[in-house]
Design an enzyme around this catalytic site. Structure first.
Site, PDB file in Angstrom:
ATOM      1  N   LYS A  69       0.845  -1.207   0.000  1.00 42.55           N
ATOM      2  CA  LYS A  69       0.000   0.000   0.000  1.00 42.55           C
ATOM      3  C   LYS A  69       0.874   1.249   0.000  1.00 42.55           C
ATOM      4  CE  LYS A  69      -3.756  -2.447   2.286  1.00 42.55           C
ATOM      5  NZ  LYS A  69      -4.440  -2.806   3.529  1.00 42.55           N
ATOM      6  N   GLN A 113      -4.545  -1.210   9.734  1.00 42.63           N
ATOM      7  CA  GLN A 113      -4.427  -2.549   9.150  1.00 42.63           C
ATOM      8  C   GLN A 113      -4.981  -3.600  10.110  1.00 42.63           C
ATOM      9  OE1 GLN A 113      -3.212  -3.246   5.963  1.00 42.63           O
ATOM     10  NE2 GLN A 113      -3.953  -5.305   6.389  1.00 42.63           N
ATOM     11  N   ASP A 136     -10.611   3.034   4.104  1.00 44.99           N
ATOM     12  CA  ASP A 136     -11.135   1.701   3.786  1.00 44.99           C
ATOM     13  C   ASP A 136     -12.655   1.687   3.608  1.00 44.99           C
ATOM     14  OD1 ASP A 136      -9.290  -0.333   3.425  1.00 44.99           O
ATOM     15  OD2 ASP A 136      -8.921  -0.569   5.582  1.00 44.99           O
TER      16      ASP A 136
END
Ligand code: NAD
Length: 302
Positions: A69, A113, A136
């Site tokens: 990422k 995460q 997200d």
């Protein structure tokens, strides 16, 4: 143990795929180049999209995902920051970091995460992220926003799939779509997005009684189960578009999907491979979300 190769699959391997192979790697590269172009334009106005990733503990898979990422964000010209916290981090420390990032105007997207180490409350952390910085799209506000059609960051995997469908020339309007799996990160938001795109949507899951019949009716099939080749090629409707989200690691390391690929490719009009289908799109859509969050933070709505 080797997976069972059915006679249909063996025949399909001999005949080769008939379907259009949807090249997720190529589409993801296209998305990245679009984002990079938009980021250059924003930079010209003094805005540098910033993505901050928070990683707690030393889960090796998380380390690999976060590295990917960060690499993507740097390549498209974002400011990429990682906070790597030790496994003994407390809930309060983590919440304080999120509050600090919420208040930092240089941070447009925050991603925590998952999974978090045992003892940390994932839901509380996701809820603490400012929904306007929710890279997200997992914050309950944004989940609700998706379900009632308010624009905002969308979960990356289903958002990437919508883009793949478009690339394959598949407009969901009026089509029968079957989503297998009802997770919060893939199945449920996928169903909502297909509904928003005017498909007639069915969601199947572990308690569905006749999965082959459901699959056989679907013009669009999205499999997000996590079980090696559970969906047999012979179940697939002729001419369907098949999206395989599954990532199942066989002994020896080979990665396979939830759909019996070779046999399904004989019947489908288009199909995503594993790897190289949905996976690259998930990463690319995180960049799109961050870009949009930066735009929304600085530019008035048009
Ligand atoms: P999950 O475990 O949260 O959900 C799996 C779903 O499958 C559940 O809703 C369950 O009801 C359903 N299911 C289980 N057995 C079933 C059966 N026999 N018949 C019908 N449905 C059944 O999984 P998830 O997080 O949604 O991930 C699913 C798969 O997608 C995994 O392989 C995961 O690694 C992969 N994944 C890939 C990406 C990507 O970017 N490619 C992103 C997220 C997840």
């Amino acid at each position: 143990m080797h997976p069972v190769v059915t006679a249909a699959a063996r025949l399909a391997i001999l005949r080769g795929p008939m379907a259009q192979i949807i090249d997720g790697k190529a589409v993801a590269a296209q998305v990245r180049s679009e984002v990079a172009k938009a980021a250059r334009e924003l930079a010209g106005r003094g805005i540098v999209p910033g993505l901050t990733v928070v990683r707690v503990g030393d889960d090796p898979a998380s380390a690999v995902y976060v590295r990917g990422k960060r690499k993507d964000s740097e390549e498209v010209g974002f400011r990429s920051v990682e906070h790597h916290l030790g496994v003994t981090t407390t809930q309060i420390e983590l919440m304080e970091l999120v509050a600090q990032l919420n208040a930092d105007p240089a941070v447009h997207g925050i991603l925590v995460q998952l999974p978090l180490p045992k003892g940390l409350d994932e839901r509380a952390v996701l809820e603490a992220i400012d929904p306007r910085k929710d890279a997200d799209g997992f914050h309950p506000y944004n989940v609700g926003a998706l379900s009632i059609g308010i624009p905002g960051p969308r979960p990356c995997t289903p958002a990437g799939i919508m883009r793949l469908l478009k690339t394959a020339g598949c407009d969901p309007r009026g089509k029968r779509a079957l989503v297998i799996g009802r997770s919060n990160i893939v199945g449920k938001p996928m169903a909502m997005m297909l509904l928003e795109a005017h498909a007639t949507v069915t969601v199947a899951h572990s308690r569905t009684t006749d999965l082959p019949a459901e699959v056989g009716r679907a013009d669009i099939l999205v499999a997000a189960i996590g079980k090696t080749e559970l969906v047999k090629g012979t179940w697939v409707k002729e001419g369907a578009v098949v999206i395989d989200v599954g990532m199942n690691r066989l002994q020896g390391g080979k990665l396979v999907g939830d759909v019996e690929y070779a046999a399904a490719a004989q019947r489908a009009r288009a199909i995503t491979p594993v790897p190289g289908g949905v996976g690259p799109m998930t990463r690319a859509m995180l960049l799109v979300n961050t870009l949009e969050l930066a735009r929304a933070a600085h530019l008035p709505a048009t």
